[in-house]
Design an enzyme around this catalytic site. Structure first.
Site, PDB file in Angstrom:
ATOM      1  N   HIS A 131       0.843  -1.202   0.000  1.00  0.00           N
ATOM      2  CA  HIS A 131       0.000   0.000   0.000  1.00  0.00           C
ATOM      3  C   HIS A 131       0.876   1.248   0.000  1.00  0.00           C
ATOM      4  O   HIS A 131       0.688   2.159  -0.821  1.00  0.00           O
ATOM      5  CB  HIS A 131      -0.895  -0.047   1.242  1.00  0.00           C
ATOM      6  CG  HIS A 131      -1.769   1.155   1.425  1.00  0.00           C
ATOM      7  ND1 HIS A 131      -3.146   1.106   1.315  1.00  0.00           N
ATOM      8  CD2 HIS A 131      -1.475   2.460   1.729  1.00  0.00           C
ATOM      9  CE1 HIS A 131      -3.653   2.302   1.527  1.00  0.00           C
ATOM     10  NE2 HIS A 131      -2.660   3.144   1.796  1.00  0.00           N
ATOM     11  N   GLU A 132       1.839   1.293   0.921  1.00  0.00           N
ATOM     12  CA  GLU A 132       2.704   2.471   1.009  1.00  0.00           C
ATOM     13  C   GLU A 132       3.633   2.571  -0.196  1.00  0.00           C
ATOM     14  O   GLU A 132       3.939   3.663  -0.675  1.00  0.00           O
ATOM     15  CB  GLU A 132       3.516   2.424   2.309  1.00  0.00           C
ATOM     16  CG  GLU A 132       2.686   2.345   3.585  1.00  0.00           C
ATOM     17  CD  GLU A 132       1.736   3.519   3.744  1.00  0.00           C
ATOM     18  OE1 GLU A 132       1.896   4.532   3.045  1.00  0.00           O
ATOM     19  OE2 GLU A 132       0.810   3.410   4.570  1.00  0.00           O
TER      20      GLU A 132
ATOM     21  N   HIS B 226       1.820   4.269  -3.055  1.00  0.00           N
ATOM     22  CA  HIS B 226       1.843   5.727  -2.888  1.00  0.00           C
ATOM     23  C   HIS B 226       3.184   6.290  -3.352  1.00  0.00           C
ATOM     24  O   HIS B 226       3.239   7.262  -4.116  1.00  0.00           O
ATOM     25  CB  HIS B 226       1.646   6.107  -1.421  1.00  0.00           C
ATOM     26  CG  HIS B 226       0.251   5.977  -0.912  1.00  0.00           C
ATOM     27  ND1 HIS B 226      -0.836   6.505  -1.567  1.00  0.00           N
ATOM     28  CD2 HIS B 226      -0.243   5.397   0.222  1.00  0.00           C
ATOM     29  CE1 HIS B 226      -1.939   6.247  -0.874  1.00  0.00           C
ATOM     30  NE2 HIS B 226      -1.609   5.580   0.210  1.00  0.00           N
TER      31      HIS B 226
END
Length: 261
Positions: free
Chosen positions: A62-63, A66
């Site tokens: 997820h990170e 980003h």
């Protein structure tokens, strides 16, 4: 070694997958194998390790999403911060990114999203790019959920060990909840980050003080019984579209809580 070669070497280091992340993936694979084969003397503990490791892997991805989107949008400082290595210890707020989501998982079996990587937004031009950076994280959870649920939709899981089916169903539920919650337009969550570039300066200034409390507010609202019931009704409806039985999710949740015997 020339300056250009040194820069390239550093660039390679910035993008090399962290041994810490690989170790977490290894825990997920080994514990998943133990659940599948029944090799472990305590299947519930093996399932616990599989779900927690899988959840942390999804948080790292997820990170990373980003960060990777920010890099291609113009923030070239991302690599220097170590965000592209998938090392959870490199996040600006490791407490919010890893510890808090795992805590919520242990306390309530809910896939609350975490955050965050520090993105130098002034380097990025264009509102669409800013929105895409925010959307990239929860879209990763959507993809993770689909990968976990497709075998159920295809009917491939019918002959699989029930414990492993339950583990996959429970982990998929965490991904679905994380994606839905993270897309909420609440300050501090990615959903708000998607719409924020399109808001007026005055609105953003008034909302900014509430951003640190957005995640906790969502967690608090979910404790309202009527809201919680409607929310999980939606979750199970979505998972039902892919043939994931809510009873499997419940069994996975029960097996996950090995300390409650």
């Amino acid at each position: 070694m020339s300056v250009i070669q040194i820069r390239r070497a550093h660039s390679g280091d910035d993008r090399r997958v962290s041994p810490i992340f690989l170790g977490i993936v290894a825990v997920m694979v080994v514990s998943g194998w133990a659940v599948w084969t029944g090799f472990a003397s305590d299947t519930r503990f093996a399932l616990f390790l599989f779900v927690v490791a899988g959840w942390v892997v999804s948080l790292c991805l997820h990170e990373y999403a980003h960060a990777r989107t920010a890099l291609h949008s113009g923030d070239t400082s991302i690599g220097e911060k170590g965000y592209l290595t998938l090392n959870p210890l490199k996040y600006t707020h490791a407490l919010l990114s890893i510890v808090l989501p795992v805590f919520f998982l242990l306390m309530g079996g809910i896939g609350l999203p975490g955050g965050a990587v520090f993105i130098e937004r002034h380097r990025i031009r264009g509102r669409v790019k800013h929105s895409l950076i925010s959307a990239a994280g929860p879209l990763t959870n959507v993809l993770f959920a689909l990968i976990l649920m497709i075998p159920f939709a295809a009917g491939s899981t019918d002959s699989w060990p029930i414990e492993f089916q339950s583990a996959l169903a429970f982990l998929a539920m965490l991904q679905v909840t994380s994606a839905l919650l993270n897309f909420l337009p609440v300050p501090g969550l990615d959903g708000y980050g998607v719409i924020e570039p399109w808001l007026s300066y005055e609105v953003k200034r008034q909302v900014a003080p509430f951003a640190p409390f957005g995640l906790l507010a969502v967690f608090g609202v979910l404790y309202i019984r009527s809201v919680n019931e409607k929310f999980f009704e939606l979750i199970y409806t979505i998972m039902g579209w892919f043939g994931v039985n809510s009873l499997l999710v419940a069994k996975g949740d029960w097996l996950f809580r090995f300390w409650q015997r």
